[in-house]
Scaffold this motif. Structure first.
Motif, mmCIF file in Angstrom:
data_model
loop_
_atom_site.group_PDB
_atom_site.id
_atom_site.type_symbol
_atom_site.label_atom_id
_atom_site.label_comp_id
_atom_site.label_asym_id
_atom_site.label_seq_id
_atom_site.Cartn_x
_atom_site.Cartn_y
_atom_site.Cartn_z
ATOM 1 N N THR A 191 0.749 -1.177 -0.029
ATOM 2 C CA THR A 191 -0.136 0.064 0.054
ATOM 3 C C THR A 191 0.941 1.187 0.036
ATOM 4 O OG1 THR A 191 -1.755 -1.381 1.188
ATOM 5 C CG2 THR A 191 -1.980 1.128 1.117
ATOM 6 N N LEU A 220 -6.463 2.899 -6.386
ATOM 7 C CA LEU A 220 -7.491 1.606 -6.420
ATOM 8 C C LEU A 220 -7.074 0.952 -7.834
ATOM 9 C CD1 LEU A 220 -10.937 2.780 -5.263
ATOM 10 C CD2 LEU A 220 -9.478 1.288 -4.147
ATOM 11 N N TYR A 221 -6.654 1.831 -8.916
ATOM 12 C CA TYR A 221 -6.425 1.328 -10.084
ATOM 13 C C TYR A 221 -5.250 0.624 -9.971
ATOM 14 C CZ TYR A 221 -4.271 1.253 -14.770
ATOM 15 O OH TYR A 221 -3.659 1.024 -15.866
ATOM 16 N N PHE A 224 -5.704 -2.815 -7.750
ATOM 17 C CA PHE A 224 -6.334 -3.965 -8.508
ATOM 18 C C PHE A 224 -5.654 -4.470 -9.900
ATOM 19 C CE2 PHE A 224 -9.978 -1.998 -5.974
ATOM 20 C CZ PHE A 224 -10.073 -3.426 -5.256
#
Length: 538
Positions: A191, A220-221, A224
């Protein structure tokens, strides 16, 4: 790429032959120091106060001091560090081994809590450190940093290093705690780096209300897409090895193809401007779940130990270098900061780290306890303290991100932030790391239980069949007509165990017939089975 330099003169000032000789001497000395770290770490195995990370840092400090004396206070480093050395060569083995060696049952059984700490907690820490440094640094006279640098600082110091704590915890005696600390450490690193990359990709010349939303969308892009890429390449490796049976002729090829495909996943992610660390971590998990079971027994033993050894050497290399770089006279002079300013800035950063971690650990732990039904599966106050303490140390990822952000700038601000990063890493690792073992053993002296985590009262996957009475009445292995209302009820009451059970059923019926995995027996030639050297001597 990383470059080696002569100890007393820059490489550009000496003839090519002399420069080559200096490279050989530098690498020889550094490898000798790595060997010394391994020996000292072995001797300190049972020590109450020290561990290999601390030994590597202190040995690096001693080596740097010797280099200063030899070069008459001009240079403390044997090798010149380039952040590409870390991100291209040293970080991939560390993260891949973390995914490859992870205890998947415990990791995914506590997956929701791990994501809560590792993703949401890191985002909270990022916001607190970025905002706090923006306001507090101005109070101590640091006013030249830009918004992007404050955000990068938040991402840099959100990256934890829980190695010292994991060396104390026993995953058989405290499986829940070990799983949470280990899982949060990996998710936190991923993260932090994804956040750092997201900050780097944003145009912050004009900060608007939509900037935060764009930052979150970019995060987020990257999260994932990087995960999906790692899963795809992991499955590709499993399918190739299952179909081609490399072990019929050479176990060397099996080991090589696993190693190269894992590294390829990292490099493809970097080429596509994704998060290589997240990609290679999930590639490691998929390889351990499918690919590893498709190779021969000798290849299984070889890969498990080879990947662990590569990770161990990389970590030792980083801590050794940080110890030497702490005495870099040029960097301290270029920062042009007084001792008081440096202490104030480092103390501010570490205080923000402690406060930010306390805010999210204790609040999120109690939030997670609200959804844990069994009393012995809840995270009690002592365990919350251990999780908080485990994330106070800063290590290799912090150093690498700091170099990546600030080493390209020759300004005094860049040198100042790098020196502060080194101070925080040294202080947290040596001081906090040295008291980790006695402190945690004292905190957990009455709490060494065999709790398994979420839904710990379910002793095995088979026990969940009791919760699915409709499944028990189906004939044979056909559970495709289970009552959906029953499944939905179990999903609400026991979400983690239910998802785990449904995944295992899907895995056994659809994934393993295609990609192999546990229970798959590779076809071997008679020479591989009978020869003590195996195929190609492996």
């Amino acid at each position: 790429m990383a470059t080696s330099t002569l100890l007393s003169l820059p490489a550009s000032d000496v003839p090519t032959t002399a420069a080559t000789a200096s490279v050989v001497v530098s690498i020889t000395v550094f490898v000798a120091l790595l060997c010394a770290c391994l020996v000292i770490g072995h001797l300190l195995e049972g020590s109450r106060w020290a561990n290999e990370s601390i030994a590597s840092l202190l040995l690096g400090l001693c080596a740097g001091l010797v280099m200063l004396l030899v070069t008459k206070w001009k240079r403390s480093r044997i090798l010149t560090f380039d952040e590409e050395l870390f991100f291209i060569y040293l970080l991939p083995p560390i993260i891949f081994n973390a995914g490859f060696q992870v205890k998947k049952k415990q990791f995914f059984r506590n997956f929701s809590t791990i994501l809560l700490f590792g993703v949401l907690g890191t985002l909270i820490s990022f916001c607190i450190i970025s905002t706090g440094s923006y306001f507090l640094f101005k109070q101590i006279g640091i006013t030249s940093l830009k918004i992007q640098q404050y955000l990068a600082t938040g991402a840099i110091f959100s990256a934890t290093d829980s190695v010292c704590t994991l060396q104390v915890l026993n995953q058989d005696e405290t499986p829940l705690l070990y799983s949470l600390v280990f899982g949060e450490g990996v998710a936190n690193d991923a993260t932090s780096i994804v956040l750092f990359n997201a900050v780097q990709s944003l145009n912050l010349s004009h900060v608007k209300a939509m900037t935060a939303i764009k930052l979150f969308g970019t995060f987020l892009y990257l999260f994932f897409t990087s995960t999906a890429l790692g899963v795809m390449i992991g499955l590709l490796s499993a399918y190739i090895i299952k179909k081609l049976y490399f072990g019929r002729h050479s176990t060397n090829r099996e080991v090589a193809i696993m190693l190269l495909l894992a590294y390829l996943s990292y490099m493809i992610a970097e080429l596509l401007s994704l998060s290589g660390i997240l990609t290679i971590f999930f590639c490691g998990i998929i390889m351990s779940h499918y690919t590893w079971h498709n190779v021969t027994e000798r290849s299984r033993i070889t890969t498990r130990h080879a990947f662990a050894a590569m990770s161990f050497i990389s970590e030792t290399f980083i801590f050794l270098y940080v110890g030497m770089d702490a005495l870099d006279i040029d960097k301290w002079k270029r920062s042009d900061a007084s001792v008081g300013t440096t202490v104030a800035a480092s103390g501010t950063l570490f205080a923000l780290v402690m406060v930010g971690r306390a805010i999210f650990v204790f609040s999120l732990a109690n939030f997670a306890n609200f959804f844990r039904h069994a009393s012995d599966a809840k995270i009690d106050l002592r365990q919350q303290f251990v999780i908080w303490w485990a994330g106070l140390m800063r290590g290799s990822v912090t150093i690498a991100l700091s170099y990546n952000q600030f080493s390209t700038s020759s300004s005094k601000e860049g040198a100042f932030m790098i020196t502060n990063s080194i101070v925080v890493v040294l202080f947290s690792t040596v001081v906090f790391g040295s008291v980790t073992k006695p402190l945690i053993k004292a905190a957990l002296c009455h709490n060494w239980t065999s709790t398994n985590g979420e839904d710990a009262h379910l002793s095995s996957l088979e026990d969940i069949n009791i919760l699915f009475p409709d499944n028990c009445r189906t004939s044979g292995n056909d559970t495709s007509h289970a009552n959906p209302r029953s499944s939905l009820g179990m999903l609400i009451m026991h979400p983690t165990s239910t998802i785990h059970y449904l995944w295992r059923r899907f895995d056994d019926r659809h994934m393993r017939p295609v990609f192999g995995g546990r229970g798959f027996v590779p076809l071997l030639s008679s020479s591989t089975l009978t020869s003590p050297e195996g195929a190609d001597g492996v």
